[in-house]
Design a protein around this motif. Structure first.
Motif, short mmCIF file in Angstrom:
data_model
loop_
_atom_site.label_atom_id
_atom_site.label_comp_id
_atom_site.label_asym_id
_atom_site.label_seq_id
_atom_site.Cartn_x
_atom_site.Cartn_y
_atom_site.Cartn_z
N LEU A 200 34.47 21.45 -64.16
CA LEU A 200 33.31 20.70 -63.64
C LEU A 200 32.96 19.57 -64.60
O LEU A 200 32.81 18.41 -64.19
N HIS A 201 32.82 19.89 -65.89
CA HIS A 201 32.44 18.88 -66.88
C HIS A 201 33.51 17.79 -66.97
O HIS A 201 33.18 16.60 -67.10
N TRP A 202 34.76 18.18 -66.91
CA TRP A 202 35.85 17.20 -67.02
C TRP A 202 35.84 16.21 -65.86
O TRP A 202 35.94 15.00 -66.07
N VAL A 203 35.70 16.72 -64.64
CA VAL A 203 35.65 15.82 -63.48
C VAL A 203 34.44 14.90 -63.60
O VAL A 203 34.53 13.68 -63.38
N HIS A 204 33.30 15.46 -63.96
CA HIS A 204 32.08 14.66 -64.09
C HIS A 204 32.26 13.54 -65.12
O HIS A 204 31.79 12.40 -64.92
N ASN A 205 32.93 13.85 -66.22
CA ASN A 205 33.09 12.87 -67.30
C ASN A 205 34.27 11.92 -67.08
O ASN A 205 34.33 10.86 -67.71
#
Length: 416
Positions: A200-205
């Motif tokens: 989730l964090h990777w896609v968001h960033n």
């Protein structure tokens, strides 16, 4: 000093930026901005007559716009009448204040909560006309009230809908995606939940959100969306971000869906919706909420991860809900629980729909393709039939089939 609703209009504009995706109409923008500045000065001077003339001139120019531009600048005309009403209320011109407040409602003003809190209306809050206007907009603008009133589904309903399916991680496109972006390294070595959060964090960033411009991306899959966003340095819609996260979860072997979240919108004036994900957490045997646009997930007061249905039920029944503290938009704006859950998502959890198939490239339009969706409607919703609709896009010859159900158990079923 800015007017209170002028500040709110900024908040609403930011909401569109955060979540929706609208085509900008710049030609009228300089005029609209100049008008807002002049009306602000009239407000500061408590000059109702100048304010009236400004609003009348603005309404004349607004009425000359195309239908599409009127939709885009609809908030401006609503704000104009609302802010003129504020000037008349402050100067104790009660009849005029109520007249223009009613005009704002006619043009689409729906913020029940803000209207009750706005101190500009202190002189007229005891007036029957003010009470009548506020009561009128509660059923369209008090989003938590609307959701709580809608509430119920029917788990005994037996409308026929197809089973949801999930592409296996062995599919060549998903294998390639996992390898190309080194998703195993991104996910890390923790528990499934920790890996899901890391993705989730990777896609968001990795991919920025842009709710104001069309991305121009034609293929609806993670590889294409990430590649285009990076090479062209563009942001993408919430739906495109959800496609990326869905494909990443599928590539790692977890069942995942895109879920389109919509308001009731009984006046057909709310063009804003949101798209998030759910991913199935095997250890807990449940779907959990993941929102890549806002780096967001939700827990209860015990720290237990919640899914969409649990969050919706928590809002309806006033249960404690907790938003992760690092929820944000594009790493630039903090997302608060009160705004995100009790306003924005309370609005958009009224009805839901999901693609029948969760798979790489499923939603890309193309010749002779068929795409299906299932819509979950509360019993209160005013359009319950037909059970199934079929539409064909003549340009692409893509067939889109939509099924309706009131059965949440059926909608959230995991079995293929």
């Amino acid at each position: 000093m800015k007017f209170k609703y002028a500040l709110l209009s900024l908040a609403l504009f930011t909401t569109a930026s955060l979540f929706g995706q609208n085509k900008p109409q710049p030609a009228f923008t300089p005029y609209a901005d100049n008008f807002s500045d002049k009306l602000q000065k009239a407000y500061d001077k408590r000059d109702a007559e100048t304010g009236r003339k400004l609003v009348e001139d603005f309404a004349t120019q607004y009425n000359k716009l195309s239908r599409e531009d009127k939709v885009y600048f609809g908030g401006n005309i609503t704000n104009a009448y609302y802010n003129l009403s504020c000037i008349y209320a402050i100067t104790n011109s009660k009849e005029k204040a109520l007249q223009y407040l009613d005009s704002a409602v006619v043009k689409g003003y729906t913020d029940y909560k803000h209207l009750g809190e706005d101190t500009d209306f202190a002189n007229i809050k005891a007036e029957p006309g003010f009470t009548a206007i506020r009561t009128k907009i509660r059923s369209i603008g008090d989003y938590l009230y609307i959701l709580q009133k809608a509430g119920k589904y029917n788990s005994a309903q037996k409308r026929v809908i197809p089973a949801f399916s999930y592409q296996p991680a062995t599919a060549p496109a998903l294998v390639a995606l996992r390898k190309k972006f080194n998703l195993d390294s991104v996910a890390g070595t923790g528990t499934d939940l920790e890996k899901m959060k890391n993705l989730l964090h990777w896609v968001h960033n990795t991919v920025n959100h842009d709710g104001q411009h069309e991305s121009g991306i034609k293929l609806i899959n993670a590889d294409e969306i990430i590649g285009a966003a990076r090479s062209r340095k563009v942001g993408v819609s919430c739906g495109e971000l959800a496609s990326v996260l869905q494909d990443c979860y599928l590539a790692m072997g977890w069942k995942a869906r895109k879920v389109y979240c919509f308001p009731k919108d009984s006046l057909k004036t709310d063009f804003d919706s949101h798209v998030i994900n759910v991913v199935y957490l095997p250890a807990n045997q449940k779907w959990i909420w993941m929102d890549p646009t806002n780096n967001a997930y939700v827990t209860n007061d015990k720290g237990e991860m919640l899914g969409i249905e649990e969050v919706r039920e928590g809002l309806v029944n006033n249960k404690p809900l907790v938003l992760n503290t690092d929820a944000n938009w594009n790493n630039r704006q903090v997302i608060t629980k009160n705004f995100y859950l009790y306003n924005y998502m309370a609005k958009n959890l009224y009805m839901l729909y999901s693609p029948i198939k969760s798979e790489f490239d499923y939603q890309t339009p193309g010749k002779n393709r068929s795409v299906g969706y299932v819509m979950l409607l509360p019993l209160e919703y005013y359009v319950q039939t037909p059970d199934k609709t079929v539409n064909v896009n003549r340009e692409t010859n893509t067939t889109v089939t939509r099924y309706r159900t009131n059965n949440a158990v059926q909608f959230w079923s995991v079995e293929e």
